[in-house]
Scaffold this motif. Structure first.
Motif, PDB file in Angstrom:
ATOM      1  N   ALA A  80     -45.500 -41.718  30.421  1.00  0.00           N
ATOM      2  CA  ALA A  80     -45.024 -41.272  29.121  1.00  0.00           C
ATOM      3  C   ALA A  80     -44.389 -42.430  28.349  1.00  0.00           C
ATOM      4  O   ALA A  80     -43.959 -43.416  28.940  1.00  0.00           O
ATOM      5  CB  ALA A  80     -44.019 -40.146  29.306  1.00  0.00           C
ATOM      6  N   GLY A  81     -44.341 -42.295  27.027  1.00  0.00           N
ATOM      7  CA  GLY A  81     -43.633 -43.252  26.187  1.00  0.00           C
ATOM      8  C   GLY A  81     -42.316 -42.637  25.741  1.00  0.00           C
ATOM      9  O   GLY A  81     -42.260 -41.452  25.417  1.00  0.00           O
ATOM     10  N   TYR A  82     -41.235 -43.439  25.761  1.00  0.00           N
ATOM     11  CA  TYR A  82     -39.908 -42.944  25.371  1.00  0.00           C
ATOM     12  C   TYR A  82     -39.416 -43.723  24.167  1.00  0.00           C
ATOM     13  O   TYR A  82     -39.484 -44.948  24.146  1.00  0.00           O
ATOM     14  CB  TYR A  82     -38.915 -43.102  26.523  1.00  0.00           C
ATOM     15  CG  TYR A  82     -39.283 -42.269  27.727  1.00  0.00           C
ATOM     16  CD1 TYR A  82     -38.877 -40.939  27.817  1.00  0.00           C
ATOM     17  CD2 TYR A  82     -40.062 -42.808  28.745  1.00  0.00           C
ATOM     18  CE1 TYR A  82     -39.231 -40.164  28.905  1.00  0.00           C
ATOM     19  CE2 TYR A  82     -40.424 -42.044  29.836  1.00  0.00           C
ATOM     20  CZ  TYR A  82     -40.012 -40.714  29.917  1.00  0.00           C
ATOM     21  OH  TYR A  82     -40.370 -39.947  30.981  1.00  0.00           O
ATOM     22  N   MET A  83     -38.902 -42.996  23.200  1.00  0.00           N
ATOM     23  CA  MET A  83     -38.375 -43.645  21.998  1.00  0.00           C
ATOM     24  C   MET A  83     -37.315 -42.736  21.398  1.00  0.00           C
ATOM     25  O   MET A  83     -37.183 -41.582  21.792  1.00  0.00           O
ATOM     26  CB  MET A  83     -39.485 -43.914  20.992  1.00  0.00           C
ATOM     27  CG  MET A  83     -40.150 -42.671  20.477  1.00  0.00           C
ATOM     28  SD  MET A  83     -41.935 -42.844  20.314  1.00  0.00           S
ATOM     29  CE  MET A  83     -42.502 -42.765  21.983  1.00  0.00           C
ATOM     30  N   SER A  84     -36.561 -43.271  20.437  1.00  0.00           N
ATOM     31  CA  SER A  84     -35.586 -42.418  19.768  1.00  0.00           C
ATOM     32  C   SER A  84     -35.383 -42.895  18.343  1.00  0.00           C
ATOM     33  O   SER A  84     -35.721 -44.029  18.001  1.00  0.00           O
ATOM     34  CB  SER A  84     -34.241 -42.441  20.511  1.00  0.00           C
ATOM     35  OG  SER A  84     -33.614 -43.681  20.325  1.00  0.00           O
ATOM     36  N   VAL A  85     -34.846 -41.998  17.545  1.00  0.00           N
ATOM     37  CA  VAL A  85     -34.469 -42.371  16.180  1.00  0.00           C
ATOM     38  C   VAL A  85     -32.987 -42.081  16.037  1.00  0.00           C
ATOM     39  O   VAL A  85     -32.505 -41.005  16.424  1.00  0.00           O
ATOM     40  CB  VAL A  85     -35.288 -41.588  15.124  1.00  0.00           C
ATOM     41  CG1 VAL A  85     -34.855 -41.976  13.716  1.00  0.00           C
ATOM     42  CG2 VAL A  85     -36.771 -41.847  15.315  1.00  0.00           C
ATOM     43  N   HIS A  86     -32.266 -43.069  15.537  1.00  0.00           N
ATOM     44  CA  HIS A  86     -30.811 -42.978  15.454  1.00  0.00           C
ATOM     45  C   HIS A  86     -30.358 -43.082  14.003  1.00  0.00           C
ATOM     46  O   HIS A  86     -30.854 -43.928  13.247  1.00  0.00           O
ATOM     47  CB  HIS A  86     -30.199 -44.104  16.281  1.00  0.00           C
ATOM     48  CG  HIS A  86     -28.722 -44.259  16.084  1.00  0.00           C
ATOM     49  ND1 HIS A  86     -27.802 -43.355  16.595  1.00  0.00           N
ATOM     50  CD2 HIS A  86     -27.994 -45.199  15.427  1.00  0.00           C
ATOM     51  CE1 HIS A  86     -26.584 -43.744  16.260  1.00  0.00           C
ATOM     52  NE2 HIS A  86     -26.669 -44.846  15.549  1.00  0.00           N
ATOM     53  N   ALA A  87     -29.422 -42.227  13.628  1.00  0.00           N
ATOM     54  CA  ALA A  87     -28.846 -42.281  12.281  1.00  0.00           C
ATOM     55  C   ALA A  87     -27.483 -42.956  12.362  1.00  0.00           C
ATOM     56  O   ALA A  87     -26.682 -42.623  13.235  1.00  0.00           O
ATOM     57  CB  ALA A  87     -28.693 -40.877  11.707  1.00  0.00           C
ATOM     58  N   PRO A  88     -27.201 -43.892  11.450  1.00  0.00           N
ATOM     59  CA  PRO A  88     -25.892 -44.551  11.465  1.00  0.00           C
ATOM     60  C   PRO A  88     -24.806 -43.608  10.944  1.00  0.00           C
ATOM     61  O   PRO A  88     -25.113 -42.556  10.379  1.00  0.00           O
ATOM     62  CB  PRO A  88     -26.096 -45.718  10.515  1.00  0.00           C
ATOM     63  CG  PRO A  88     -27.116 -45.221   9.544  1.00  0.00           C
ATOM     64  CD  PRO A  88     -28.043 -44.331  10.336  1.00  0.00           C
ATOM     65  N   GLU A  89     -23.546 -43.985  11.135  1.00  0.00           N
ATOM     66  CA  GLU A  89     -22.448 -43.268  10.482  1.00  0.00           C
ATOM     67  C   GLU A  89     -22.543 -43.549   8.984  1.00  0.00           C
ATOM     68  O   GLU A  89     -22.997 -44.611   8.571  1.00  0.00           O
ATOM     69  CB  GLU A  89     -21.090 -43.749  11.027  1.00  0.00           C
ATOM     70  CG  GLU A  89     -20.864 -43.416  12.499  1.00  0.00           C
ATOM     71  CD  GLU A  89     -20.714 -41.910  12.762  1.00  0.00           C
ATOM     72  OE1 GLU A  89     -20.633 -41.133  11.786  1.00  0.00           O
ATOM     73  OE2 GLU A  89     -20.719 -41.525  13.957  1.00  0.00           O
ATOM     74  N   LEU A  90     -22.114 -42.588   8.176  1.00  0.00           N
ATOM     75  CA  LEU A  90     -22.205 -42.756   6.724  1.00  0.00           C
ATOM     76  C   LEU A  90     -20.907 -43.283   6.142  1.00  0.00           C
ATOM     77  O   LEU A  90     -19.826 -42.834   6.533  1.00  0.00           O
ATOM     78  CB  LEU A  90     -22.509 -41.411   6.059  1.00  0.00           C
ATOM     79  CG  LEU A  90     -23.948 -40.991   5.913  1.00  0.00           C
ATOM     80  CD1 LEU A  90     -24.017 -39.661   5.172  1.00  0.00           C
ATOM     81  CD2 LEU A  90     -24.746 -42.038   5.168  1.00  0.00           C
ATOM     82  N   PRO A  91     -20.985 -44.214   5.198  1.00  0.00           N
ATOM     83  CA  PRO A  91     -19.775 -44.565   4.446  1.00  0.00           C
ATOM     84  C   PRO A  91     -19.324 -43.329   3.666  1.00  0.00           C
ATOM     85  O   PRO A  91     -20.126 -42.418   3.404  1.00  0.00           O
ATOM     86  CB  PRO A  91     -20.234 -45.678   3.510  1.00  0.00           C
ATOM     87  CG  PRO A  91     -21.707 -45.779   3.610  1.00  0.00           C
ATOM     88  CD  PRO A  91     -22.175 -44.953   4.755  1.00  0.00           C
ATOM     89  N   SER A  92     -18.059 -43.309   3.253  1.00  0.00           N
ATOM     90  CA  SER A  92     -17.528 -42.078   2.668  1.00  0.00           C
ATOM     91  C   SER A  92     -18.177 -41.731   1.328  1.00  0.00           C
ATOM     92  O   SER A  92     -18.087 -40.594   0.870  1.00  0.00           O
ATOM     93  CB  SER A  92     -16.021 -42.210   2.485  1.00  0.00           C
ATOM     94  OG  SER A  92     -15.784 -43.268   1.587  1.00  0.00           O
ATOM     95  N   ASN A  93     -18.847 -42.711   0.690  1.00  0.00           N
ATOM     96  CA  ASN A  93     -19.454 -42.389  -0.602  1.00  0.00           C
ATOM     97  C   ASN A  93     -20.868 -41.817  -0.495  1.00  0.00           C
ATOM     98  O   ASN A  93     -21.584 -41.758  -1.479  1.00  0.00           O
ATOM     99  CB  ASN A  93     -19.402 -43.598  -1.560  1.00  0.00           C
ATOM    100  CG  ASN A  93     -19.732 -44.900  -0.862  1.00  0.00           C
ATOM    101  OD1 ASN A  93     -20.248 -44.889   0.251  1.00  0.00           O
ATOM    102  ND2 ASN A  93     -19.438 -46.013  -1.514  1.00  0.00           N
ATOM    103  N   PHE A  94     -21.290 -41.426   0.708  1.00  0.00           N
ATOM    104  CA  PHE A  94     -22.553 -40.707   0.857  1.00  0.00           C
ATOM    105  C   PHE A  94     -22.337 -39.424   1.646  1.00  0.00           C
ATOM    106  O   PHE A  94     -21.444 -39.365   2.489  1.00  0.00           O
ATOM    107  CB  PHE A  94     -23.593 -41.558   1.590  1.00  0.00           C
ATOM    108  CG  PHE A  94     -24.174 -42.643   0.743  1.00  0.00           C
ATOM    109  CD1 PHE A  94     -25.211 -42.371  -0.129  1.00  0.00           C
ATOM    110  CD2 PHE A  94     -23.675 -43.933   0.817  1.00  0.00           C
ATOM    111  CE1 PHE A  94     -25.746 -43.372  -0.914  1.00  0.00           C
ATOM    112  CE2 PHE A  94     -24.203 -44.944   0.028  1.00  0.00           C
ATOM    113  CZ  PHE A  94     -25.235 -44.650  -0.842  1.00  0.00           C
ATOM    114  N   THR A  95     -23.180 -38.446   1.387  1.00  0.00           N
ATOM    115  CA  THR A  95     -23.070 -37.202   2.139  1.00  0.00           C
ATOM    116  C   THR A  95     -24.458 -36.615   2.378  1.00  0.00           C
ATOM    117  O   THR A  95     -25.359 -36.811   1.570  1.00  0.00           O
ATOM    118  CB  THR A  95     -22.177 -36.187   1.391  1.00  0.00           C
ATOM    119  OG1 THR A  95     -22.313 -34.933   2.042  1.00  0.00           O
ATOM    120  CG2 THR A  95     -22.599 -36.026  -0.045  1.00  0.00           C
TER     121      THR A  95
END
Ligand code: NAG
Ligand code: NAG
Ligand code: NAG
Ligand code: NAG
Ligand code: NAG
Ligand code: NAG
Ligand code: NAG
Ligand code: NAG
Ligand code: NAG
Ligand code: NAG
Ligand code: NAG
Ligand code: NAG
Length: 672
Positions: A239-254
């Protein structure tokens, strides 16, 4: 028959209902085929505000994931290992060449498994691809090979490899990610930058079954998305293993991210094109723009490849966004993102632009007469800067799941600007002057019908042409070469040269009066603007020196003219425009002087053509090609497009050979 007091449906609504019904059927079939966990994931979606919709309760979610993990035989994976002490959802890709959609909250990671059965499953047939650039027998090299089918990139052949490979041998997988939606700006003032990008992690070691931030860097590759896009290919066994990661957001984005990840054993599902935008601006007016692709082939008319291209309706599409629009910042390389949140979206199934604002068609207009696709984009705002992106939906004839390259291709974006004043309008697709495609003097008050507008300019040119055509018949053209007027040129050259010159000269290329480019010629200052105001007297009565190098003959009026008194500035080149269209003041991109020189050289001397001399009318009648002014056209010729980076106008010095005495007819056209 239904017997209800149903409200009348507009054509758009009935279309929508029909497609909804089709979608529902597909969804039902799909449901019966797919795993429960995948159907569940597909329900997660982002609403218009960028917020995650309630996609069910978390408890249920984890139960489904656990069941799936057991099914996949990876129960002893430490799935709770995360940086944030939150469970890392692990999902299995739905198939070879499938777009797996997912939402990510800031700081979250989703691990994806491309299971062994998909790795060792059958390859998907690629299809023949778009027509070849040239026929083999044409033996012409393509000038711009980049718009070709991209299957060379992955080294796969077009023919389907339908055999199933042996288990447990290493094979190449192609992973690609597109950001489809991203967090919204919630800060004060104007957004100055895009939200941060997602990151793709791919395991490169059998020891790492949950690639993620913080894992041993020697066991995984880390690929940050660029403008909403990332790709990676690696060889795996099992099998192939991978992931997608989201960074923490600065306070001026939501908000959350929504993305697609696709894994393929055939080639990348999402692609980007290199080597320039492959898209050119022909011209714009205050509400529309006419764009064209590069030559799609160098094949000659009549060849198979040429006919195949011309048989296509709209192989490519276009996306456009006002440059001040912040929602599309950071996704310029994502087909999925551009296709969801662009202001202007061309749709392949709607090439007439009936339900969008982009009309698409194949044309051969332009230098070389090669097939290209044209985009007429309407409902734009005036004096605005836009980004436009050329894109190919899927493999051009099919897109979406199960299609090799089904996620499409996007090329780098280009820029264009709409005009300001509203008295220049795009004119193209004329019968006689078929090479004309640019903005011409116009007036919404007088032009209520596009066909009349086209006919006004085209018929004017045709009437003049017929007089010339008659004269040309008087000259022995089709006799043997001994009695021909020139060994180098014949009457069909003269016919073509005159047509080129006449169309360019009688249909002026219009620019905003407010433009201050020095190579533009002021026209028609004595008429009011469309809003009824006149130019101030002080402006009209200012001294006008049309030709600074005019001879200073005593009594010459060359230096005592004003803008209102000079014919060159107080009327159009063709006074019928002032009388019938009444566009008000505008500026003209003068026709290139080489059109006149070419005419003189191509036609028998007996026809009496000549070009004005410098200082004696040349400057107010003709412009010169200049390689140095980037992003603008310094003179008008048929088939022109606005030069960008490397695409510069050809050098006309070679054409500047012999000047003939100015004929009376020519001076009238020049407007002196
Ligand atoms: C696109 O993919 C479909 C399905 O895989 C295939 O039938 C078609 O021939 C392909 N089109 C081109 C232009 O390759
Ligand atoms: C881009 O263009 C250059 C020069 O025209 C060519 O050498 C190069 O191979 C092209 N690259 C791609 C990806 O087509
Ligand atoms: C968001 O705020 C940070 C400081 O907290 C600032 O550096 C950044 O420029 C802001 N981003 C935008 C798009 O305004
Ligand atoms: C994969 O990504 C790289 C880097 O962004 C890019 O140069 C390359 O063209 C991409 N490949 C495809 C097939 O789009
Ligand atoms: C173009 O389309 C016509 C009609 O659909 C068809 O007869 C012809 O074979 C096609 N030509 C090529 C080269 O595909
Ligand atoms: C298209 O090809 C012709 C030659 O056939 C060439 O003169 C012209 O510049 C090309 N157009 C573009 C946009 O490159
Ligand atoms: C034109 O401007 C209006 C008002 O600012 C804006 O709402 C609209 O989206 C713009 N349209 C385009 C295509 O730029
Ligand atoms: C963007 O430009 C349009 C005109 O093209 C204007 O109407 C709109 O207000 C501008 N929006 C912003 C956020 O500046
Ligand atoms: C009328 O239109 C012209 C050109 O667009 C502009 O310069 C001028 O300010 C306008 N006048 C009024 C009163 O709106
Ligand atoms: C010019 O004259 C020739 C010969 O009579 C004719 O075939 C051709 O159609 C004419 N061209 C136009 C544009 O009228
Ligand atoms: C005129 O010359 C061109 C080449 O310059 C040639 O292609 C064409 O066939 C000639 N026409 C006639 C009628 O001789
Ligand atoms: C300038 O043009 C206007 C409108 O076309 C006309 O009424 C006026 O007489 C012209 N002025 C001169 C001095 O020729």
């Amino acid at each position: 028959m239904f017997l209800c007091k149903c409200p009348q449906l507009t054509p758009l609504q009935s279309r929508f209902l029909a497609s909804l019904a089709a979608l529902a059927t597909i969804a039902l079939i799909y449901w019966s085929l797919s795993d429960v966990h995948f159907a569940y994931a597909a329900e997660l979606a982002v609403d218009g505000s960028g917020q995650l919709r309630d996609g069910g309760d978390d408890h249920n979610w984890h139960r489904i994931v656990d069941v799936q993990l057991q099914e996949d035989g990876i129960v002893d994976q430490d799935v709770s290992h995360t940086l944030h002490a939150r469970a890392v959802p692990t999902q299995t890709t739905a198939g070879n060449n499938y777009a797996n959609a997912d939402n990510l909250q800031p700081g979250d990671t989703t691990v994806w498994i491309f299971p062994n059965d998909q790795l060792t499953g059958p390859h998907t047939a690629r299809g023949p691809g778009l027509p070849r650039d040239v026929d083999e027998e044409d033996e012409v090299e393509a000038a711009h090979p980049d718009l070709r089918r991209r299957d060379e990139d992955t080294g796969e052949s077009d023919t389907a490899e339908l055999e199933t490979r042996q288990d447990n041998t290493a094979s190449e997988i192609y992973i690609s990610v597109n950001t489809c939606n991203q967090p919204l700006y919630a800060g004060d003032g104007v957004q100055s930058a895009a939200p941060p990008q997602l990151t793709l992690y791919v395991s490169t070691s059998a020891d790492n079954a949950s690639p993620a931030p913080g894992q041993d860097a020697s066991t995984q590759a880390e690929i940050p998305l660029t403008e909403g896009y990332a790709n990676y290919s690696t060889s795996v066994s099992g099998a192939g293993y991978m992931s997608v990661h989201a960074p923490e957001l600065p306070s001026n984005f939501t908000g959350v991210w929504n993305y697609e990840i696709a894994v393929s054993i055939d080639g990348f599902y999402h692609n980007i094109g290199g080597n320039g935008s492959n898209l050119y601006l022909i011209d714009s007016d205050s509400t529309a723009a006419l764009l064209v692709t590069n030559n799609l082939t160098q094949a000659n008319p009549g060849s198979k490849s040429y006919n195949q291209w011309m048989n296509l309706t709209a192989p490519y599409v276009v996306f456009a966004n006002n440059q001040n629009r912040t929602a599309t910042m950071g996704i310029s390389r994502s087909y999925c993102g551009l296709n969801q949140i662009s202001q202007v979206i061309g749709k392949q199934m709607d090439p007439t632009g009936e339900f969008t604002n982009v009309q698409m068609e194949m044309i051969t207009r332009g230098i070389g007469g090669k097939p290209k696709e044209q985009f007429y984009i309407t409902y734009l705002n005036r004096s605005s800067n836009y980004h436009a992106t050329l894109a190919q939906p899927g493999n051009s004839t099919a897109s979406g799941n199960g299609v090799v390259g089904g996620g499409g291709i996007v090329w780098p974006q280009m820029s264009f600007t709409t005009k300001t004043d509203g008295n220049c309008a795009l004119l193209y697709n004329l019968d006689f002057c078929d090479q004309v495609a640019y903005a011409v003097p116009s007036s919404p008050d007088r032009v209520d019908n596009y066909a009349t507008f086209q006919n006004f300019y085209d018929n004017n040119a045709l009437t003049w042409f017929q007089n010339f055509n008659y004269s040309l018949q008087q000259i022995p053209c089709d006799t043997d070469s001994a009695s021909q007027y020139s060994l180098a040129r014949n009457c069909s050259d003269c016919y073509q040269a005159y047509k080129q010159w006449l169309c360019a000269v009688s249909i002026p290329r219009c620019e905003d009066f407010t433009s201050d480019a020095t190579y533009l010629q002021i026209r028609n200052v004595g008429q009011p603007f469309l809003n009824g105001t006149m130019l101030p007297d002080a402006y009209l009565n200012q001294n006008y020196v049309p030709m600074s190098n005019a001879p200073t003959i005593q009594g010459s009026l060359a230096f005592v003219q004003t803008l209102i008194s000079s014919v060159a500035t107080n009327q159009s080149r063709n006074p019928a425009i002032d009388a019938h269209i009444a566009p008000g003041p505008y500026k003209e991109v003068l026709p290139c002087e080489d059109l006149c020189y070419n005419l003189v050289q191509s036609c028998p001397a007996a026809l009496g053509f000549g070009c004005p001399y410098p200082g004696r009318g040349l400057e107010v009648g003709y412009g010169t090609r200049s390689g140095s002014i980037n992003g603008s056209l310094t003179c008008s010729y048929l088939g022109a497009y606005v030069p960008t980076d490397a695409a510069l106008a050809l050098n006309a010095d070679l054409l500047r050979v012999v000047l003939f005495a100015a004929s009376a007819a020519m001076l009238i056209m020049v407007g002196l």
